[in-house]
Design a protein around this motif. Sequence first.
Motif, short mmCIF file in Angstrom:
data_model
loop_
_atom_site.label_atom_id
_atom_site.label_comp_id
_atom_site.label_asym_id
_atom_site.label_seq_id
_atom_site.Cartn_x
_atom_site.Cartn_y
_atom_site.Cartn_z
N GLU A 146 2.21 0.98 -11.52
CA GLU A 146 3.04 0.29 -12.54
C GLU A 146 4.47 0.05 -12.05
O GLU A 146 5.13 -0.90 -12.47
CB GLU A 146 3.10 1.12 -13.83
CG GLU A 146 1.78 1.45 -14.48
CD GLU A 146 1.10 2.64 -13.84
OE1 GLU A 146 1.78 3.53 -13.28
OE2 GLU A 146 -0.14 2.68 -13.89
N SER A 147 4.96 0.91 -11.16
CA SER A 147 6.34 0.76 -10.68
C SER A 147 6.45 -0.21 -9.50
O SER A 147 7.53 -0.43 -8.95
CB SER A 147 6.91 2.12 -10.28
OG SER A 147 6.20 2.64 -9.17
N GLY A 148 5.29 -0.79 -9.07
CA GLY A 148 5.33 -1.77 -7.98
C GLY A 148 5.18 -1.16 -6.60
O GLY A 148 5.38 -1.84 -5.59
N LYS A 149 4.83 0.14 -6.53
CA LYS A 149 4.67 0.78 -5.22
C LYS A 149 3.21 0.71 -4.77
O LYS A 149 2.30 0.95 -5.56
CB LYS A 149 5.10 2.25 -5.29
CG LYS A 149 6.60 2.47 -5.39
CD LYS A 149 6.92 3.94 -5.26
CE LYS A 149 8.41 4.21 -5.43
NZ LYS A 149 9.23 3.65 -4.35
N ALA A 150 3.00 0.37 -3.50
CA ALA A 150 1.64 0.34 -2.95
C ALA A 150 1.10 1.76 -2.86
O ALA A 150 1.82 2.67 -2.44
CB ALA A 150 1.65 -0.31 -1.57
N PHE A 151 -0.16 1.95 -3.28
CA PHE A 151 -0.75 3.29 -3.20
C PHE A 151 -2.10 3.30 -2.50
O PHE A 151 -2.71 4.34 -2.30
CB PHE A 151 -0.88 3.91 -4.60
CG PHE A 151 -1.91 3.25 -5.47
CD1 PHE A 151 -3.25 3.59 -5.39
CD2 PHE A 151 -1.52 2.28 -6.39
CE1 PHE A 151 -4.20 2.98 -6.21
CE2 PHE A 151 -2.47 1.66 -7.22
CZ PHE A 151 -3.81 2.01 -7.13
N GLY A 152 -2.60 2.11 -2.10
CA GLY A 152 -3.89 2.07 -1.42
C GLY A 152 -4.36 0.67 -1.13
O GLY A 152 -3.66 -0.32 -1.43
N VAL A 153 -5.54 0.58 -0.51
CA VAL A 153 -6.14 -0.71 -0.16
C VAL A 153 -7.61 -0.68 -0.56
O VAL A 153 -8.32 0.28 -0.26
CB VAL A 153 -6.01 -1.00 1.35
CG1 VAL A 153 -6.75 -2.29 1.71
CG2 VAL A 153 -4.55 -1.10 1.76
N THR A 154 -8.04 -1.76 -1.25
CA THR A 154 -9.44 -1.86 -1.68
C THR A 154 -10.18 -2.91 -0.85
O THR A 154 -9.67 -4.01 -0.64
CB THR A 154 -9.52 -2.25 -3.17
OG1 THR A 154 -8.88 -1.24 -3.94
CG2 THR A 154 -10.97 -2.38 -3.62
N SER A 155 -11.37 -2.54 -0.39
CA SER A 155 -12.25 -3.48 0.31
C SER A 155 -13.69 -3.11 -0.02
O SER A 155 -14.05 -1.92 0.03
CB SER A 155 -12.02 -3.43 1.82
OG SER A 155 -12.94 -4.28 2.49
N GLU A 156 -14.47 -4.12 -0.38
CA GLU A 156 -15.90 -3.91 -0.70
C GLU A 156 -16.11 -2.82 -1.76
O GLU A 156 -16.99 -1.98 -1.65
CB GLU A 156 -16.69 -3.58 0.58
CG GLU A 156 -16.64 -4.71 1.61
CD GLU A 156 -17.40 -4.40 2.88
OE1 GLU A 156 -18.34 -5.16 3.20
OE2 GLU A 156 -17.04 -3.41 3.56
N GLY A 157 -15.22 -2.83 -2.77
CA GLY A 157 -15.38 -1.91 -3.90
C GLY A 157 -14.88 -0.50 -3.68
O GLY A 157 -14.90 0.33 -4.58
N GLU A 158 -14.41 -0.19 -2.48
CA GLU A 158 -13.88 1.14 -2.18
C GLU A 158 -12.38 1.08 -1.99
O GLU A 158 -11.86 0.13 -1.41
CB GLU A 158 -14.51 1.71 -0.91
CG GLU A 158 -16.00 2.04 -1.03
CD GLU A 158 -16.51 2.66 0.26
OE1 GLU A 158 -16.84 3.86 0.25
OE2 GLU A 158 -16.55 1.94 1.27
N THR A 159 -11.68 2.10 -2.49
CA THR A 159 -10.22 2.15 -2.34
C THR A 159 -9.81 3.35 -1.48
O THR A 159 -10.17 4.49 -1.80
CB THR A 159 -9.52 2.23 -3.70
OG1 THR A 159 -9.89 1.09 -4.49
CG2 THR A 159 -8.01 2.24 -3.54
#
Length: 445
Positions: A262-275
Amino acid sequence: MDEEYDVIVLGTGLKECILSGILSVDGLKVLHMDRNDYYGGESTSLNLAKIWKRFKGSDTTPDHLGVSKEYNVDMVPKFMMANGALVRVLIRTSVTKYLNFKAVDGSFVYNNGKIHKVPATDVEALKSNLMGLFEKRRARKFFIYVQDYEEDDAKSHEGLDLHKVTTRELISKYGLEDDTVDFIGHALALHRDDNYLDEPAIDTVKRMKLYAESLARFQGGSPYIYPLYGLGELPQAFARLSAVYGGTYMLNKPECKVEFDESGKAFGVTSEGETAKCKKVVCDPSYLPDKVKKVGRVARAICIMKHPIPDTKDSHSVQIILPKKQLKRKSDMYVFCCSYAHNVAPKGKFVAFVSTEAETDKPEIELKPGIDLLGPVEETFFDMYDRFEPVNAAEEDNCFLTTSYDATTHFETTVKDVLALYSKITGKKIKRRKEDLNGKLNNLL
């Protein structure tokens, strides 16, 4: 993939792979992903069939150009300064054990319609046909000052504080002509514009010293080196380094969507349904297009020939810089040439690149001054690509973006970007090991 990492790197371009490698060596847990099924991103190397497919829409290549798989053509070709920052990073991280290098034969500058060897020392200045007799003497004195200058030895400064004195003021002390200043600034110090003239002279003097030291390193005709089989081996070498230190690589991962809280900070990457979760994201501009701005375009021509470039002393590998003043342009033009001697083409074939910061949308016309230097060409491919720079505040969103590759045919600007990003990500500079690197530098070729 559902675990947490210190850093997730997106894209396997050279900059991203260097960062992935050195962050892994630092002990960070790194996951490296790419939407493509090959290493290199924009800086990949292609065989002839892939080049033909990319630019001509077909993968059927003409017989007279030779076997497709014997071509290793870099899409962003750049020579390395033998004593420069990238080579030192390669040695410090032991990536050199994965690569073989060969010296580049020649370094030239375009002046008054002719190609000249770039003089880098007082001895070469006296031999150069770039200058008249009296100008040679003036240039020689300037080169001696630069060669003898040591930052921590006040005697060598001759009363000048180069952190305050501008390059223009330093050069005026020696009364050098405009054409001489032009090749010193653009072909020796490798500045891309003339802003350096009104900036502290220390930067230009350090750049000139780096050029001369690199030239002396391997006693070749240029200060540059280049890997056998081209730069395509470099990203993979850093990938191996990262893996040795626990880094995880995943190619052919579609989407690669960066997730934000919510604060605009990146916390991960999602690919093919997995984060995969992370503290920081490093990526090239194509993964976060809303966090970059377009700053220019590069125009380039890829030319296949069966001879060396004329007037370069039959050099099999060469850089020619065409300063902007000589062409009445806003930016310099660069010519890069390599051959079968570096295993980037079949026996008897040469590959040349002509590149510049685009000022029009007609590369065929714009690149003509550089192409005209090449002599007869068997095949030419024209291309343009946009250059992007990040506009985000990395400390606010945890996203660290690389800049696009510029038109230069050397690595100095690329390494600057990598080292600056490393400092931003880690809050520290790359440690200089205490052991002397000179022996390892000497053993590089």
